[in-house]
Structures are given as structure tokens and as C-alpha cells.
Design a protein around this motif. Structure first.
Motif, PDB file in Angstrom:
ATOM      1  N   VAL A 197       0.848  -1.101   0.067  1.00 33.18           N
ATOM      2  CA  VAL A 197       0.092  -0.069   0.101  1.00 33.18           C
ATOM      3  C   VAL A 197       0.792   1.266  -0.004  1.00 33.18           C
ATOM      4  N   HIS A 198       0.477   2.275  -0.719  1.00 26.50           N
ATOM      5  CA  HIS A 198       1.180   3.461  -0.707  1.00 26.50           C
ATOM      6  C   HIS A 198       0.347   4.415   0.289  1.00 26.50           C
ATOM      7  N   TRP A 199       1.326   4.406   1.259  1.00 21.87           N
ATOM      8  CA  TRP A 199       0.569   5.325   2.527  1.00 21.87           C
ATOM      9  C   TRP A 199       0.902   6.736   2.438  1.00 21.87           C
ATOM     10  N   THR A 203      -1.821  14.059   4.050  1.00 20.94           N
ATOM     11  CA  THR A 203      -2.985  13.867   4.994  1.00 20.94           C
ATOM     12  C   THR A 203      -3.426  14.912   5.528  1.00 20.94           C
TER      13      THR A 203
END
Length: 87
Positions: free
Chosen positions: A45-47, A53
Motif C-alpha cells: 500500500v502507498h501510505w 494527509t
């Protein structure tokens, strides 16, 4: 050949393959495999970074405020006209 006349196959290590016992050992192995595959997918997963954010959160808040204001405006206008009709 085995005792009953059947050939016993062995793994590359020379051991007989493990069979799942009735006590739920097969379910435990499947559960471990499931969580290993989940962990593998989570690592892919690309966080988002902290700044990404923050920007995404700001966009969500701004959108919620704009939609809320639009709903309030349309509700006020419709209420005004409904009050005119009912009086």
C-alpha cells in the motif's frame, strides 16, 4: 511401498507430508497463511505522507462545510416559500 501395499510419498526433506489433524491444526495453518498474505498486501500500500494527509483532511472539511452551507441555503429558501404558501 507402505505396509498396505500403497506407495508413501515423501517431501524433498525426506519427511512425510503433514496432514491436518481433527483438532483444528489445518484451520490454524490457513489462518496463518491468511494473515501472512494480508501483511504482504499491506506492505504494498502507498501510505500518504503527513503533509498529504493534512491536505486531504482540509479538503474533506472544506467540502463538508460547503455542502452543509448549500443545504442550509436551499432549506431556508424552501422553508420561506412553504411558509408563504401555508399562510
Amino acid at each position: 511401498m507402505g505396509a498396505a501395499g500403497k506407495e508413501v510419498t515423501k517431501t524433498a526433506a525426506g519427511k512425510e507430508p503433514r496432514k491436518a489433524s481433527k483438532s483444528g491444526e489445518g484451520a490454524w495453518v490457513k489462518t496463518q497463511q491468511y494473515f501472512r498474505s494480508v501483511w504482504t498486501e499491506v506492505k504494498k500500500v502507498h501510505w500518504p505522507t503527513r503533509s498529504e494527509t493534512t491536505v486531504y483532511t482540509g479538503v474533506v472539511f472544506l467540502t463538508v462545510i460547503i455542502v452543509g452551507l448549500l443545504m442550509w441555503i436551499f432549506d431556508s429558501i424552501l422553508s420561506f416559500f412553504l411558509n408563504l404558501i401555508l399562510k
